[in-house]
Design an enzyme around this catalytic site. Structure first.
Site, PDB file in Angstrom:
ATOM      1  N   CYS A 109     -95.531 -51.733 -12.532  1.00  0.00           N
ATOM      2  CA  CYS A 109     -96.007 -50.477 -12.885  1.00  0.00           C
ATOM      3  C   CYS A 109     -96.772 -49.705 -11.683  1.00  0.00           C
ATOM      4  CB  CYS A 109     -96.632 -50.774 -14.174  1.00  0.00           C
ATOM      5  SG  CYS A 109     -95.986 -51.605 -15.325  1.00  0.00           S
ATOM      6  N   ARG A 154     -92.613 -55.382   1.889  1.00  0.00           N
ATOM      7  CA  ARG A 154     -92.474 -54.521   3.108  1.00  0.00           C
ATOM      8  C   ARG A 154     -92.087 -53.170   2.897  1.00  0.00           C
ATOM      9  NH1 ARG A 154     -89.362 -54.990   6.574  1.00  0.00           N
ATOM     10  NH2 ARG A 154     -90.847 -54.930   8.364  1.00  0.00           N
ATOM     11  N   TYR A 180     -95.270 -51.117   4.367  1.00  0.00           N
ATOM     12  CA  TYR A 180     -94.959 -50.509   5.852  1.00  0.00           C
ATOM     13  C   TYR A 180     -94.088 -49.202   5.810  1.00  0.00           C
ATOM     14  CZ  TYR A 180     -96.611 -55.369   6.905  1.00  0.00           C
ATOM     15  OH  TYR A 180     -97.304 -56.394   6.978  1.00  0.00           O
ATOM     16  N   TYR A 208     -91.678 -62.266   6.685  1.00  0.00           N
ATOM     17  CA  TYR A 208     -92.844 -61.578   6.158  1.00  0.00           C
ATOM     18  C   TYR A 208     -92.113 -60.955   4.645  1.00  0.00           C
ATOM     19  CZ  TYR A 208     -94.279 -61.499  10.911  1.00  0.00           C
ATOM     20  OH  TYR A 208     -94.867 -61.844  12.085  1.00  0.00           O
ATOM     21  N   GLU A 258     -94.281 -66.890  21.113  1.00  0.00           N
ATOM     22  CA  GLU A 258     -94.579 -67.150  19.736  1.00  0.00           C
ATOM     23  C   GLU A 258     -93.748 -66.305  18.785  1.00  0.00           C
ATOM     24  OE1 GLU A 258     -98.521 -65.930  19.482  1.00  0.00           O
ATOM     25  OE2 GLU A 258     -99.264 -68.018  20.605  1.00  0.00           O
ATOM     26  N   GLY A 314     -91.492 -64.834  15.482  1.00  0.00           N
ATOM     27  CA  GLY A 314     -91.516 -65.282  14.343  1.00  0.00           C
ATOM     28  C   GLY A 314     -90.315 -64.484  13.660  1.00  0.00           C
ATOM     29  N   ARG A 315     -90.468 -63.090  13.617  1.00  0.00           N
ATOM     30  CA  ARG A 315     -89.757 -62.107  12.947  1.00  0.00           C
ATOM     31  C   ARG A 315     -88.266 -62.252  13.475  1.00  0.00           C
ATOM     32  NH1 ARG A 315     -91.091 -57.338  10.682  1.00  0.00           N
ATOM     33  NH2 ARG A 315     -93.044 -57.505  11.960  1.00  0.00           N
TER      34      ARG A 315
HETATM   35  C1  LIG Z   1     -97.567 -62.351  14.013  1.00  0.00           C
HETATM   36  C2  LIG Z   1     -97.990 -62.935  15.179  1.00  0.00           C
HETATM   37  C3  LIG Z   1     -96.887 -63.584  16.039  1.00  0.00           C
HETATM   38  C4  LIG Z   1     -95.294 -63.420  15.586  1.00  0.00           C
HETATM   39  O1  LIG Z   1     -94.959 -61.824  15.676  1.00  0.00           O
HETATM   40  P1  LIG Z   1     -93.607 -61.724  15.439  1.00  0.00           P
HETATM   41  O2  LIG Z   1     -93.532 -60.196  15.369  1.00  0.00           O
HETATM   42  O3  LIG Z   1     -93.002 -62.209  13.910  1.00  0.00           O
HETATM   43  O4  LIG Z   1     -92.586 -62.457  16.543  1.00  0.00           O
HETATM   44  C5  LIG Z   1     -96.961 -64.450  17.072  1.00  0.00           C
HETATM   45  N1  LIG Z   1     -98.351 -64.589  17.649  1.00  0.00           N
HETATM   46  C6  LIG Z   1     -99.331 -63.993  17.028  1.00  0.00           C
HETATM   47  C7  LIG Z   1    -100.778 -64.309  17.483  1.00  0.00           C
HETATM   48  C8  LIG Z   1     -99.084 -63.206  15.769  1.00  0.00           C
HETATM   49  O5  LIG Z   1    -100.356 -62.670  15.243  1.00  0.00           O
END
Ligand SMILES: *Cc1c(COP(=O)(O)O)cnc(C)c1O
Length: 421
Positions: free
Chosen positions: A346, A314, A318, A375, A275, A277-278
């Site tokens: 502000c 971000r 973070y 993100y 899974e 994302g980033r």
């Molecule tokens: C946030 C998340 C991802 C994606 O994480 P990345 O760091 O963006 O690859 C995948 N699976 C679950 C369950 C998540 O919460």
């Protein structure tokens, strides 16, 4: 590697010059490269070649429908964490059998939505959730495919707000309890146990925590099979980090991550899901902004931009670093100066970078925040009544606005004043 490079002294996205887009849509805006998104998806897909697998894009990193359509058409599955993201995946044309539903607090409405619209699997995070899915599936007369998200108690060694695999985090079922909860799942009506799920955090820059977690998943899978469960699918989550600076040590490559998966889990005969994302969307996007003012303070020079923390949170949330580069390439030998790069909101927290070395730029000049495709837009807000900034997608020599900037009328029109005021 991405497709944001200087050509003839001007920063381009693929074959389009960024000032051309800025002149059309106005600043600030997000800009994504189709070629980079495609490349990053394929890196994962190819890293798992030879094993039955599905790369599910984590929608929470970038949920624009055009991005989802592009990835879905390449064969990506989708990892969703809300009913809204489920609807986005469907609206982008991704079939239910390629959608995985993650998240620690799925509501009955969201579970019903997925069971009626089609779902590959629920990644279940608690026993109460398991019972609610069982009840709704039974009522609908269907069988809900599930994996239990186990918490392997592994330290992902990443930022504390995005570490999820330690026992003190809110995520998943403690791995020591897993066999018991699987036994309960197998006994519940309307539940079909299909696999095991794990996700230990985000922006991991080392393979060791992954290896530790995958090893625990392996041991658990063997134990569950002994208990009589037909475990045929392993969802290994996302989390592989990206380089946010040019100079830093490079995080592991998808091909190395894929090799680790095959090495630890390859002989189990399971279908592998990941899974990311980033790593797919992060370096496929930049945020473009204009300098409004150069303010010379006491011992500090402030570069005040038209983008702010509400557009890209971000850095303030973070302490994250984004490289910020001028859109016009500086002449060789131009001496850099130190700037505090800030937005107009502000709050002192509205600071993108402190004492950042940068070639001198001035009012009206364009700058680009690198690595802003994940993100970024998804976490933006209208704080200070600043309209959400547009998103633009480039492919080759053309571009399209894939989310327009709302007008002030639209923004104000969402509020209503009760008649008794
Ligand atoms: C946030 C998340 C991802 C994606 O994480 P990345 O760091 O963006 O690859 C995948 N699976 C679950 C369950 C998540 O919460």
């Amino acid at each position: 590697m991405d497709h944001f490079l200087y050509k003839n002294g001007v920063l381009h996205a693929e074959d389009v010059a960024i000032p051309e887009i800025a002149a059309t849509v106005g600043t600030p805006f997000y800009l994504y490269s189709a070629a980079t998104l495609t490349r990053h998806f394929r890196l994962f897909d190819e890293a798992l070649e030879g094993t039955d697998h599905l790369v599910c894009f984590a929608i929470k990193s970038n949920s624009n429908l055009a991005v989802l359509k592009l990835l879905g058409d390449l064969g990506a599955g989708m990892d969703v964490v809300s009913g809204g993201e489920y609807r986005r995946a469907k609206a982008a044309g991704v079939p239910g059998e390629r959608i995985v539903f993650s998240g620690v607090g799925k509501t009955p409405e969201e579970i019903r939505l997925a069971l009626t619209g089609g779902i590959r699997q629920f990644n279940v995070e608690s026993e109460p959730e398991l019972r609610v899915i069982s009840a709704i599936a039974t009522e609908l007369g269907v069988s809900a495919p599930i994996a239990l998200r186990v918490n392997p108690d592994v330290d992902a060694k990443t930022h504390e707000k995005i570490a999820t695999g330690k026992s003190e985090n809110k995520f998943g079922i403690p791995i020591a309890k897993a066999r018991m909860v699987y036994a309960e799942a197998a006994a519940l009506p309307g539940i079909a146990v299909v696999g095991v799920d794990v996700h230990i955090g985000s922006q991991l820059t080392d393979l060791a925590p992954f290896e530790a977690a995958f090893q625990k998943v392996r041991d658990l899978t063997l134990a569950l099979r002994e208990d009589g469960h037909a475990i045929r699918r392993l969802d290994l989550g996302g989390g592989l980090g990206i380089p946010y600076t040019r100079s830093n040590l490079a995080p592991p490559l998808p091909v190395e991550y894929g090799a680790l998966i095959k090495e630890v889990l390859g002989d189990l005969g399971c279908e592998i899901e990941i899974e990311p994302g980033r790593l797919i969307s992060g370096n496929a996007g930049i945020m473009v902004s204009s300098v409004i003012y150069l303010k010379e303070g006491e011992g500090r020079n402030f570069l005040i931009l038209d983008a702010a923390m509400n557009d890209l949170v971000r850095p303030s949330m973070y302490g994250a670093h984004h490289d910020i580069i001028p859109v016009l390439e500086p002449a060789p030998g131009t001496a850099p100066a130190l700037f505090d790069i800030v937005g107009p909101v502000c709050e002192t927290g509205d600071t993108f970078a402190k004492a950042r070395e940068m070639v001198p730029v001035g009012p009206g000049d364009l700058v680009a925040f690198r690595s802003a495709g994940a993100y970024g837009a998804v976490m933006s807000s209208e704080y200070n009544s600043r309209p959400l900034i547009p998103e633009v997608l480039v492919q080759g020599d053309h571009f399209a606005v894939i989310r327009p900037r709302p007008s002030f009328e639209e923004m104000l029109g969402r509020d209503s004043i009760p008649e008794w005021l």
